[in-house]
Scaffold this motif. Structure first.
Motif, PDB file in Angstrom:
ATOM      1  N   LYS A  56      -1.635   0.667   7.252  1.00 26.34           N
ATOM      2  CA  LYS A  56      -1.661  -0.582   6.499  1.00 26.34           C
ATOM      3  C   LYS A  56      -1.133  -0.373   5.086  1.00 26.34           C
ATOM      4  O   LYS A  56      -0.321  -1.176   4.587  1.00 26.34           O
ATOM      5  CB  LYS A  56      -3.097  -1.122   6.446  1.00 26.34           C
ATOM      6  CG  LYS A  56      -3.216  -2.460   5.736  1.00 26.34           C
ATOM      7  CD  LYS A  56      -4.662  -2.969   5.766  1.00 26.34           C
ATOM      8  CE  LYS A  56      -4.784  -4.316   5.031  1.00 26.34           C
ATOM      9  NZ  LYS A  56      -6.190  -4.801   5.051  1.00 26.34           N
ATOM     10  N   ALA A  57      -1.564   0.693   4.446  1.00 28.63           N
ATOM     11  CA  ALA A  57      -1.074   0.992   3.098  1.00 28.63           C
ATOM     12  C   ALA A  57       0.409   1.342   3.112  1.00 28.63           C
ATOM     13  O   ALA A  57       1.158   0.956   2.202  1.00 28.63           O
ATOM     14  CB  ALA A  57      -1.886   2.133   2.492  1.00 28.63           C
ATOM     15  N   ALA A  68       0.068   7.538   1.216  1.00 31.53           N
ATOM     16  CA  ALA A  68      -0.460   6.715   2.311  1.00 31.53           C
ATOM     17  C   ALA A  68      -0.210   7.372   3.654  1.00 31.53           C
ATOM     18  O   ALA A  68      -1.047   7.315   4.570  1.00 31.53           O
ATOM     19  CB  ALA A  68       0.181   5.330   2.266  1.00 31.53           C
ATOM     20  N   ASP A  93      -2.741   6.117   6.722  1.00 32.08           N
ATOM     21  CA  ASP A  93      -3.109   4.732   6.441  1.00 32.08           C
ATOM     22  C   ASP A  93      -1.887   3.841   6.670  1.00 32.08           C
ATOM     23  O   ASP A  93      -1.111   3.563   5.744  1.00 32.08           O
ATOM     24  CB  ASP A  93      -3.608   4.626   4.994  1.00 32.08           C
ATOM     25  CG  ASP A  93      -4.205   3.265   4.694  1.00 32.08           C
ATOM     26  OD1 ASP A  93      -3.915   2.300   5.422  1.00 32.08           O
ATOM     27  OD2 ASP A  93      -4.959   3.165   3.707  1.00 32.08           O
ATOM     28  N   GLU A 141       3.594   6.890  -3.664  1.00 32.40           N
ATOM     29  CA  GLU A 141       2.573   6.077  -2.999  1.00 32.40           C
ATOM     30  C   GLU A 141       2.759   6.064  -1.485  1.00 32.40           C
ATOM     31  O   GLU A 141       1.785   6.148  -0.724  1.00 32.40           O
ATOM     32  CB  GLU A 141       2.626   4.640  -3.521  1.00 32.40           C
ATOM     33  CG  GLU A 141       2.052   4.444  -4.910  1.00 32.40           C
ATOM     34  CD  GLU A 141       1.945   2.964  -5.250  1.00 32.40           C
ATOM     35  OE1 GLU A 141       1.391   2.201  -4.442  1.00 32.40           O
ATOM     36  OE2 GLU A 141       2.429   2.577  -6.333  1.00 32.40           O
ATOM     37  N   ALA A 186       2.360  -1.794   3.268  1.00 30.70           N
ATOM     38  CA  ALA A 186       2.318  -2.513   1.992  1.00 30.70           C
ATOM     39  C   ALA A 186       3.309  -1.915   0.994  1.00 30.70           C
ATOM     40  O   ALA A 186       4.018  -2.644   0.286  1.00 30.70           O
ATOM     41  CB  ALA A 186       0.892  -2.484   1.433  1.00 30.70           C
ATOM     42  N   VAL A 187       3.365  -0.598   0.938  1.00 29.24           N
ATOM     43  CA  VAL A 187       4.337   0.038   0.034  1.00 29.24           C
ATOM     44  C   VAL A 187       5.752  -0.258   0.497  1.00 29.24           C
ATOM     45  O   VAL A 187       6.651  -0.539  -0.316  1.00 29.24           O
ATOM     46  CB  VAL A 187       4.102   1.568  -0.031  1.00 29.24           C
ATOM     47  CG1 VAL A 187       5.149   2.221  -0.928  1.00 29.24           C
ATOM     48  CG2 VAL A 187       2.699   1.882  -0.535  1.00 29.24           C
TER      49      VAL A 187
END
Length: 313
Positions: free
Chosen positions: A238-239, A231, A236, A227, A242-243
């Motif tokens: 932001k992603a 990302a 990305d 993931e 988050a991961v």
């Protein structure tokens, strides 16, 4: 010479042992199913530090390569070369090639400690000699700078300029060195894959730039790293953040306590908690993880599993 594409996520596999410290082949097969075969895992690296390659016999290293090749199909297979001399590295690399490896990952030989790795002459001669003696390409294993074995940016650039060098596993353990090394390598040859591999800074490294991820921690949390890489490919941030937040507790449980050298044994503790392997003990001189750390790892892994961040099937 065939040059495998090493962009993406490469799992550096750990190696489980039985109670008598012989290799647990059934456990290794379950481990490969879990961390090497899922979609998004681009390549597999065996017989490195994570796989305790330095404690294995020639026959055992060959069997790890052969069994891994039979299990992962056509995915690129990298084999660690941990030697004390150029002649020994050539011998091991030839065995790895014969066993079915697609790339030989050259660890700095012990005599390059004490400063020899800080200037290009001896390391470049080492990489050139091994690469010219075998029919598969090589990757360079970059140690932490503080270890005394970490190569300078100039040294890595000159290694990258060798036609048979296709990747750098970057483990300098400082962000400044990571960025300087990446710039030097890409200037020398933009096609050489630059693979982040530091303990705590996967997000920062990928944010600066990298061609994939190579880590033993992928053995324990393969889906999170897939993931994170996806990302990164999408730019990305932001992603990616988050991961990283989901990955952070696992990173702290594995790399946080001293000594850091226990990190791969801690990964095996986590895999044992998941029921994938039966025994987490390493071969000496490494020692089993202390009970209090085992409990913390099991708690962290259990939380990640309930959250869906670690998925067994």
């Amino acid at each position: 010479m065939k040059k495998p594409d090493l962009r993406g996520v490469t799992v550096a596999t750990v190696l489980p042992f039985r109670d008598d410290l012989a290799i647990d082949w059934d456990g290794y097969a379950r481990l490969l199913d879990y961390c090497a075969c899922p979609d998004g895992i681009a390549a597999v690296f065996v017989n490195g530090h994570a796989g305790e390659g330095g404690s294995l016999s020639d026959e055992e290293r060959q069997m790890v390569i052969t069994r891994s090749r039979g299990h992962i199909g056509k995915k690129p297979l990298l084999a660690g070369i941990i030697a004390h001399s150029t002649a020994e590295a050539i011998r091991q690399a030839r065995l790895a090639e014969a066993g079915g490896a697609d790339c030989a990952v050259l660890f700095p030989p012990a005599p390059l400690g004490g400063g020899a790795s800080a200037t290009p002459r001896a390391p470049v001669a080492f990489a050139r000699a091994v690469s010219e003696a075998i029919g598969i390409p090589v990757s360079i294993f970059q140690y932490p700078v503080a270890s005394g074995f970490g190569y300078s940016p100039q040294t890595l650039a000159e290694m990258a300029a060798i036609d048979r060098v296709i990747a750098i596993k970057e483990g300098s353990d400082t962000m400044l060195a990571y960025d300087e090394n990446r710039r030097a390598v890409k200037q020398a040859d933009p096609d050489v894959a630059f693979l982040p591999s530091n303990y705590n800074w996967f997000l920062a490294q990928l944010a600066i730039g990298g061609d994939g991820i190579l880590s033993g921690l992928v053995s324990l949390a393969p889906h999170l790293f897939v993931e994170l890489w996806q990302a990164s490919l999408a730019d990305d941030l932001k992603a990616m953040r988050a991961v990283n937040e989901r990955l952070y507790p696992i990173v702290k449980a594995i790399y946080g306590p001293a000594p850091i050298v226990d990190m791969h044994t801690r990964m095996k503790v986590g895999l044992k908690a998941l029921g994938l392997i039966r025994n987490a003990d390493p071969r000496p001189p490494l020692l089993p993880v202390l009970p209090e750390h085992c409990d913390a790892i099991a708690t962290t892994v259990g939380t990640a599993r309930r959250a869906g961040d670690i998925r067994l099937a």
